[in-house]
Design a protein around this motif. Structure first.
Motif, PDB file in Angstrom:
ATOM      1  N   SER A 107      71.383-106.868 -63.261  1.00  0.00           N
ATOM      2  CA  SER A 107      70.067-107.136 -63.812  1.00  0.00           C
ATOM      3  C   SER A 107      69.049-107.472 -62.733  1.00  0.00           C
ATOM      4  O   SER A 107      67.859-107.324 -62.941  1.00  0.00           O
ATOM      5  N   MET A 108      69.510-107.917 -61.542  1.00  0.00           N
ATOM      6  CA  MET A 108      68.572-108.313 -60.490  1.00  0.00           C
ATOM      7  C   MET A 108      67.679-107.153 -60.057  1.00  0.00           C
ATOM      8  O   MET A 108      66.490-107.325 -59.852  1.00  0.00           O
ATOM      9  N   PHE A 109      68.252-105.952 -59.942  1.00  0.00           N
ATOM     10  CA  PHE A 109      67.485-104.799 -59.490  1.00  0.00           C
ATOM     11  C   PHE A 109      67.257-103.787 -60.607  1.00  0.00           C
ATOM     12  O   PHE A 109      66.930-102.639 -60.342  1.00  0.00           O
ATOM     13  N   ALA A 110      67.392-104.199 -61.846  1.00  0.00           N
ATOM     14  CA  ALA A 110      67.276-103.258 -62.964  1.00  0.00           C
ATOM     15  C   ALA A 110      65.935-102.522 -62.975  1.00  0.00           C
ATOM     16  O   ALA A 110      65.869-101.357 -63.351  1.00  0.00           O
ATOM     17  N   SER A 111      64.885-103.168 -62.532  1.00  0.00           N
ATOM     18  CA  SER A 111      63.563-102.529 -62.580  1.00  0.00           C
ATOM     19  C   SER A 111      63.409-101.407 -61.555  1.00  0.00           C
ATOM     20  O   SER A 111      62.467-100.621 -61.659  1.00  0.00           O
ATOM     21  N   ILE A 112      64.329-101.286 -60.595  1.00  0.00           N
ATOM     22  CA  ILE A 112      64.197-100.171 -59.651  1.00  0.00           C
ATOM     23  C   ILE A 112      64.410 -98.839 -60.350  1.00  0.00           C
ATOM     24  O   ILE A 112      64.006 -97.803 -59.832  1.00  0.00           O
ATOM     25  N   ASN A 113      65.013 -98.865 -61.539  1.00  0.00           N
ATOM     26  CA  ASN A 113      65.176 -97.628 -62.310  1.00  0.00           C
ATOM     27  C   ASN A 113      63.834 -96.978 -62.628  1.00  0.00           C
ATOM     28  O   ASN A 113      63.775 -95.789 -62.919  1.00  0.00           O
ATOM     29  N   ASN A 114      62.768 -97.758 -62.571  1.00  0.00           N
ATOM     30  CA  ASN A 114      61.435 -97.198 -62.822  1.00  0.00           C
ATOM     31  C   ASN A 114      61.089 -96.091 -61.831  1.00  0.00           C
ATOM     32  O   ASN A 114      60.248 -95.244 -62.119  1.00  0.00           O
ATOM     33  N   TYR A 115      61.735 -96.095 -60.666  1.00  0.00           N
ATOM     34  CA  TYR A 115      61.453 -95.063 -59.673  1.00  0.00           C
ATOM     35  C   TYR A 115      61.967 -93.687 -60.085  1.00  0.00           C
ATOM     36  O   TYR A 115      61.682 -92.699 -59.410  1.00  0.00           O
ATOM     37  N   LEU A 116      62.676 -93.586 -61.203  1.00  0.00           N
ATOM     38  CA  LEU A 116      63.020 -92.267 -61.749  1.00  0.00           C
ATOM     39  C   LEU A 116      61.775 -91.530 -62.208  1.00  0.00           C
ATOM     40  O   LEU A 116      61.753 -90.314 -62.295  1.00  0.00           O
ATOM     41  N   ASN A 117      60.739 -92.291 -62.508  1.00  0.00           N
ATOM     42  CA  ASN A 117      59.478 -91.742 -62.993  1.00  0.00           C
ATOM     43  C   ASN A 117      58.533 -91.517 -61.808  1.00  0.00           C
ATOM     44  O   ASN A 117      58.097 -92.479 -61.174  1.00  0.00           O
TER      45      ASN A 117
END
Length: 110
Positions: free
Chosen positions: A1-11
């Motif tokens: 969960s610490m780096f979960a927001s890096i998934n935004n870089y798929l966009n």
């Protein structure tokens, strides 16, 4: 969960709005210029740090850029340091899936 927001870089639109981010250690501050974001698994050794053979770092960077879902103009050379962030990607592979963001460290002069 610490780096979960890096998934935004798929966009790609997210990357356009956030091509860099800040990284700080106890002694230095950096701007991180994102040059790759991709889904992979642990069979691809994305955390490689030992490049003994001439050209092996360049070969590694070429494979990373081929995997990347974003296209950037960030130039990375054998003289650069890179930062790798990864998080689990259970959608790709429950046990071995990873989502990776890599960027070039640019030291900030304070």
């Amino acid at each position: 969960s610490m780096f979960a927001s890096i998934n935004n870089y798929l966009n790609p639109d997210f990357y356009k709005e956030h091509p860099t981010f800040e990284y700080e250690t106890e002694t230095k501050s950096y701007t991180v210029e994102v040059f790759a974001a991709y889904e992979t698994n642990t069979d691809f050794y994305y955390i490689e740090t030992n490049f003994q053979e001439p050209g092996s770092f360049t070969t590694y960077l070429d494979s990373v850029k081929l995997k990347s879902t974003i296209t950037t103009n960030v130039e990375v050379s054998k003289n650069d340091q890179i930062l790798t962030l990864s998080t689990c990607d259970s959608g790709l592979d429950y046990g071995k899936g990873r989502f990776v963001v890599q960027g070039k460290l640019v030291e900030k002069i304070l």
